[in-house]
Every structure is written in C-alpha cells, then in structure tokens.
Write an enzyme that holds these catalytic residues in place. Structure first.
Site, PDB file in Angstrom:
ATOM      1  N   PRO A   8       0.744  -1.179   0.153  1.00 29.69           N
ATOM      2  CA  PRO A   8      -0.046  -0.008   0.022  1.00 29.69           C
ATOM      3  C   PRO A   8       1.016   1.343   0.270  1.00 29.69           C
ATOM      4  O   PRO A   8       0.251   2.260   0.191  1.00 29.69           O
ATOM      5  CB  PRO A   8      -0.959  -0.135   1.216  1.00 29.69           C
ATOM      6  CG  PRO A   8       0.249  -0.995   2.121  1.00 29.69           C
ATOM      7  CD  PRO A   8       0.888  -1.719   1.312  1.00 29.69           C
ATOM      8  N   GLU A   9       2.043   1.124  -0.215  1.00 27.64           N
ATOM      9  CA  GLU A   9       3.006   2.403  -0.356  1.00 27.64           C
ATOM     10  C   GLU A   9       2.367   3.689  -0.995  1.00 27.64           C
ATOM     11  O   GLU A   9       2.573   4.730  -0.738  1.00 27.64           O
ATOM     12  CB  GLU A   9       4.574   2.181  -0.443  1.00 27.64           C
ATOM     13  CG  GLU A   9       5.154   1.398   0.437  1.00 27.64           C
ATOM     14  CD  GLU A   9       4.896  -0.292   0.714  1.00 27.64           C
ATOM     15  OE1 GLU A   9       5.335  -0.782   1.818  1.00 27.64           O
ATOM     16  OE2 GLU A   9       4.027  -0.704  -0.172  1.00 27.64           O
ATOM     17  N   ILE A  10       1.978   3.277  -2.159  1.00 29.67           N
ATOM     18  CA  ILE A  10       1.344   4.398  -3.000  1.00 29.67           C
ATOM     19  C   ILE A  10       0.514   5.337  -2.262  1.00 29.67           C
ATOM     20  O   ILE A  10       0.264   6.428  -2.588  1.00 29.67           O
ATOM     21  CB  ILE A  10       0.702   3.591  -4.400  1.00 29.67           C
ATOM     22  CG1 ILE A  10       0.346   4.935  -5.342  1.00 29.67           C
ATOM     23  CG2 ILE A  10      -0.334   2.780  -4.097  1.00 29.67           C
ATOM     24  CD1 ILE A  10       1.550   5.774  -5.925  1.00 29.67           C
TER      25      ILE A  10
END
Length: 218
Positions: A127-129
């Site tokens: 989920p880094e985006i």
C-alpha cells in the site's frame, strides 16, 4: 515475540507480536531465531508464520517516527539486510500466510522461496502508493525479482489488495489452503526440499538474485 520449534527436518518460526510490525526488538528476535536455524546440523528447511489475523503488517511506523532521522535510516537499512538474508538463506524457506500481509510484511513474504496463503481470510498488499512512501531501490528489486512483471506493476502502482485466489493466479503465492491447513501445507512443501545442500543452495540463490541482493545489502 518469536517462537521457534523443530519438527523433524523443518523449523517452524512463529511471529506472535500482534500485527508483527518491525521494530528493533522484533528484528533482533527474528535474526536470533535465524541464527539458531543456520547453526543447526543435518537436513533442514524453514517455515515462518504469524498468529491470528496477521502474518505481518510491516514497519512499526509509530515506533519508527519517534526515532531521529539517522536512526530511522539505519534501521530501515537493517530491515533490507534482513530481507537479503532470507532471500539468500541456505535452505528452502516457505512463508505460511495465516492472515494479512501488508507493506514490509508482503516484502518479507517475497524474500521466502515459496508462499502458502490462507484462502478464507486476509490480503496481500503493497500500500505504499496510498501511504505516500516511495520504495527504496533494494525493496523494488526484491519485489521485481519475485513476481511476474504485470503483477509487479499493478501491485506497486495501484496498491491493490490481493485475496488468496487472485494472489495465486497472479503469481504472488504458490498455493492456498484453509485456516486449519495453511501451516501443514507449508511444512509439507518445506519438508520435501529439506535435504538440499546448504552451501549449494546459498550459492545458487546469490546467483539468481544478484541484483536484488546487491541493492538490499548496499
């Protein structure tokens, strides 16, 4: 925090610290368990798993944000070195994904040779985006080396949550099982390859993942 047991030729490493987020104490405990596994004699393989709803949700951001910048950089580098250690581990490794596997936890799973995912609950996700956190070069190289290119692009660019069946179809995991069978399936898979020579295994892995290891260990 970490429990380690051996059943015949397979070590089972259980992470039992809630969401199993990475902080200094967790990393030290996990590496200590890996030291014990590496120091063992005879045929061996390794299975890692979590407990309850979580395999791992990655970095302990609350703990990390209380550290000074230099300590944050040093710790994240230590995490990358830990990923590299598992990626080149001198025996077959299997991640038994008992539950949610997010961010650094998803990368940890990819550092293993194989993944078996629970099919009735839990997501695998990078989920880094959506968190606004860019991937470091070593982390990008690790992910790229372990999943098919279309999946790599989709996972990083969209932050998609993959359920077990889609994760299997997209090449993220190698098998699925129900809650009661996920660890047994991982133990069976690991045990089938426990007799491989450790020195040869390590050398082959370092050749296979040379670029990812170079960046993770830099």
């Amino acid at each position: 925090m970490i429990e380690l047991e051996r059943t015949r030729d397979v070590f089972l490493l259980r992470m039992i610290e809630g969401e199993n987020r990475f902080n200094q104490a967790f990393l030290e405990a996990h590496n200590s368990a890996l030291d014990e596994v590496e120091a063992s004699e005879g045929a061996a393989a390794l299975v890692t798993t979590g407990k309850g709803k979580f395999y791992s949700n990655g970095l302990d951001l609350d703990w990390l944000m209380e550290r000074p910048a230099a300590e944050i950089e040093s710790f994240v580098s230590d995490v990358e070195t830990w990923f590299a250690r598992l990626l080149a581990f001198p025996m077959v490794t299997v991640a038994a994904l008992n539950g949610h596997c997010f961010a650094g936890g998803a990368m940890l799973s990819l550092a293993h040779d194989f993944r078996v995912m629970r099919n009735d609950r839990g997501y695998w996700c990078l989920p880094e985006i959506d968190l606004g956190i860019p991937f470091r070069p070593g982390m990008t190289a690790l992910i790229k080396s372990r999943v098919p290119k279309p999946t790599f692009h989709r996972a990083l660019v969209t932050g998609k949550r993959f359920g077990a069946e889609e994760a299997l179809t997209c090449g993220i995991v190698d098998a699925t099982a129900d809650e009661s069978g996920v660890i047994d399936a991982a133990l069976k898979l690991a045990g089938a390859h426990a007799g491989k020579r450790r020195d040869t295994m390590a050398e082959i892995k370092r050749g296979m993942y040379q670029e990812a290891l170079r960046l993770l260990e830099a």
